[in-house]
Motif scaffolding. Structure first.
Motif, PDB file in Angstrom:
ATOM      1  N   UNK A   1       0.647  -1.654   0.025  1.00 30.05           N
ATOM      2  CA  UNK A   1      -0.285   0.012   0.013  1.00 30.05           C
ATOM      3  C   UNK A   1       1.157   1.183  -0.252  1.00 30.05           C
ATOM      4  N   UNK A   2       2.155   1.222   1.096  1.00 32.77           N
ATOM      5  CA  UNK A   2       2.991   2.488   0.916  1.00 32.77           C
ATOM      6  C   UNK A   2       3.567   2.619  -0.347  1.00 32.77           C
TER       7      UNK A   2
ATOM      8  N   UNK B   1      -0.131  12.019   2.208  1.00 29.66           N
ATOM      9  CA  UNK B   1       0.133  10.559   2.513  1.00 29.66           C
ATOM     10  C   UNK B   1       1.249  11.277   3.790  1.00 29.66           C
ATOM     11  N   UNK B   2       2.409  12.477   3.356  1.00 28.63           N
ATOM     12  CA  UNK B   2       3.161  12.602   4.510  1.00 28.63           C
ATOM     13  C   UNK B   2       2.848  13.796   4.693  1.00 28.63           C
TER      14      UNK B   2
ATOM     15  N   UNK C   1       1.158  11.912   7.684  1.00 25.34           N
ATOM     16  CA  UNK C   1       1.781  11.401   9.176  1.00 25.34           C
ATOM     17  C   UNK C   1       2.692  12.652   9.591  1.00 25.34           C
ATOM     18  N   UNK C   2       2.981  13.784   9.265  1.00 26.95           N
ATOM     19  CA  UNK C   2       3.703  14.968   9.847  1.00 26.95           C
ATOM     20  C   UNK C   2       2.378  15.175  10.898  1.00 26.95           C
TER      21      UNK C   2
ATOM     22  N   UNK D   1       0.293  13.538  12.379  1.00 23.74           N
ATOM     23  CA  UNK D   1       0.030  12.966  13.759  1.00 23.74           C
ATOM     24  C   UNK D   1       1.514  12.424  14.300  1.00 23.74           C
ATOM     25  N   UNK D   2       2.350  12.678  13.289  1.00 24.06           N
ATOM     26  CA  UNK D   2       3.694  12.086  14.572  1.00 24.06           C
ATOM     27  C   UNK D   2       3.526  14.100  15.491  1.00 24.06           C
TER      28      UNK D   2
ATOM     29  N   UNK E   1      -5.842  10.171  14.444  1.00 24.91           N
ATOM     30  CA  UNK E   1      -6.556   9.652  13.070  1.00 24.91           C
ATOM     31  C   UNK E   1      -6.314  10.470  12.506  1.00 24.91           C
TER      32      UNK E   1
ATOM     33  N   UNK F   1      -7.761   6.035   3.152  1.00 22.63           N
ATOM     34  CA  UNK F   1      -7.328   5.714   4.214  1.00 22.63           C
ATOM     35  C   UNK F   1      -6.988   6.645   5.535  1.00 22.63           C
ATOM     36  N   UNK F   2      -7.160   5.742   6.295  1.00 20.58           N
ATOM     37  CA  UNK F   2      -6.922   6.006   8.021  1.00 20.58           C
ATOM     38  C   UNK F   2      -5.677   6.192   8.038  1.00 20.58           C
ATOM     39  N   UNK F   3      -4.617   7.198   8.706  1.00 18.84           N
ATOM     40  CA  UNK F   3      -3.766   6.203   8.771  1.00 18.84           C
ATOM     41  C   UNK F   3      -4.276   7.202  11.030  1.00 18.84           C
ATOM     42  N   UNK F   4      -3.811   6.141  11.657  1.00 18.96           N
ATOM     43  CA  UNK F   4      -4.010   6.158  12.730  1.00 18.96           C
ATOM     44  C   UNK F   4      -2.970   6.659  14.380  1.00 18.96           C
ATOM     45  N   UNK F   5      -2.645   6.577  14.815  1.00 16.91           N
ATOM     46  CA  UNK F   5      -1.220   7.225  15.679  1.00 16.91           C
ATOM     47  C   UNK F   5      -1.980   6.535  16.731  1.00 16.91           C
TER      48      UNK F   5
END
Lengths: 342, 74
Positions: free
Chosen positions: B30-31, B44-45, B48-49, B51-52, B59, B70-74
């Motif tokens: 996927x990535x 995407x980046x 991520x930033x 969330x970071x 999320x 797409x759901x990015x989760x922390x």
């Protein structure tokens, strides 16, 4: 020939018939990111494990071979005994052409079985993540578990698992010789291990940024791939980018096709040996069967993958399916499984 | 026709590598797909930033160029 000569013969027999298949097995068991483990470790340890796996491979090969050629231990006992006695007495063994062909076929069979078993064991261990969950099965390359986020599956790191691992962001403090060390951050794309020691040698990052003191923020580093030699790294921080798992029907169907493909593959490789046919028919059946198999799996995967050009993909699907059907029929003819073509 | 043959050979290669190749990747499929597309990669980046740098955000959902979410989760 005295006792020393007999020991030499026994050593050669043990090396060729037991240790060598074990070595081949291990060569294919330690594959991918774990390949460096093949040549590392104590010699005695490697010898014993090679011997152990060699015995397993030898028994499996003999069972397959005896089934194919209708051989039993009793039928080859006399010839084997004669061969061993001749060699022990320093005499040239009298081997006829037929026996020589059997020995050559057996040796080829031995290497194939060792290869297949090595790959199969590796796949089972990795697919069910047995190496992640059970320490005994864990490979020596522990970096792989950290870099791929597999460590999140273990009890110690389970609390950090919030989703499905997707990528790994790496922050590094690099000693560059200046009083202030360099801080970089990027997405991990690859890593290499030392050939001699198996230690981490270099890591490869993409979309890399460096910390700028003057701007007090991370600024992009121009370029596509940032390579860091690990001996320059003082500290390393990993951040796992995780995504929310979604119910993906296509992914589930791909998994089913994959598993069915494995079952079919084993069937194609094993079933012909149980048929009462000439050796040539069996080999041709396997070769045509494998061709049909690869086209069949390929055509089954087309509807389950995302595509940029559906029209061309549809054409590719039709052609692949047609080739799969043609080769399936040829396989059935070769194996004499079609009722009217016998 | 050339395009069709290219897709067929690619697909055959994918099948063979999925069954006989060894897993060397440290980035999910996927990535890799996201990083291959410039617009998706930037989205995407950025997610991520966010969330970071902000621990309160748990999320972030991004919509890729193929409309997939797409759901990015922390």
């Amino acid at each position: 020939m005295g006792e020393t000569g007999e020991y030499t013969i026994s050593s050669i027999i043990i090396i060729v018939w037991l240790i060598f298949p074990g070595v081949v097995f291990k060569r294919f068991y330690y594959q991918g990111q774990f390949t460096k483990q093949f040549g590392t470790g104590l010699f005695a340890d490697r010898l014993i494990t090679s011997l152990f796996w060699g015995i397993i491979v030898q028994i499996t090969t003999f069972l397959v071979f005896s089934k194919v050629f209708n051989l039993t231990i009793l039928t080859i006992e006399k010839q084997a005994q004669q061969l061993y006695e001749n060699l022990s007495k320093n005499q040239i063994a009298s081997i006829d052409h037929k026996t020589l062909t059997y020995i050559l076929t057996y040796l080829i069979c031995l290497v194939i079985v060792a290869t297949m078993l090595g790959i199969l064991f590796h796949r089972i261990i990795r697919f069910f993540k047995i190496d992640v969950r059970v320490n005994v099965f864990r490979f020596a390359n522990h970096w792989n578990y950290y870099f791929k986020g597999e460590i999140l599956e273990t009890e110690e790191f389970k609390s950090l698992k919030t989703g499905k691992w997707d990528s790994t962001l790496v922050d590094l403090i690099i000693a560059d010789g200046s009083p202030d060390n360099k801080v970089v951050s990027g997405y991990l794309t690859q890593y290499t291990l030392s050939h001699k020691t198996g230690d981490l040698e270099a890591i490869y990052l993409t979309q890399t940024k460096r910390f700028s003191k003057s701007q007090n923020q991370f600024v992009p580093i121009p370029g596509d791939c940032f390579i860091v030699l690990f001996d320059k790294v003082i500290d390393m921080n990993l951040r796992y980018n995780q995504i929310k798992p979604t119910v993906d029907v296509k992914l589930f169907l791909r998994l089913i096709v994959y598993v069915l493909g494995y079952i079919l593959l084993i069937g194609i490789l094993v079933y012909p040996w149980f048929l009462d046919l000439r050796l040539l028919n069996k080999i041709l059946g396997i070769v045509f069967g494998l061709t049909a198999w690869v086209f069949l799996i390929s055509s089954a995967m087309y509807p389950l993958q995302q595509t940029a050009n559906p029209k061309i993909t549809r054409q590719a699907f039709k052609i692949s399916l047609a080739v799969a059907i043609v080769f399936s029929i040829i396989t059935l003819v070769a194996l004499k499984l079609l009722p009217y073509v016998r | 026709m050339g395009e069709v043959i290219k897709i067929i050979t690619q697909s055959l290669g994918n099948v063979l590598s999925s069954y006989f190749g060894s897993d060397m990747d440290v980035m999910s499929e996927n990535a890799k797909r996201i990083f291959a597309n410039k617009e998706d990669r930037e989205l995407y980046i950025k997610a991520v930033e966010e969330l970071k740098n902000n621990s309160e955000i748990k999320e972030r959902t991004i919509t890729l160029s193929n409309q997939e979410q797409i759901t990015l989760v922390s």
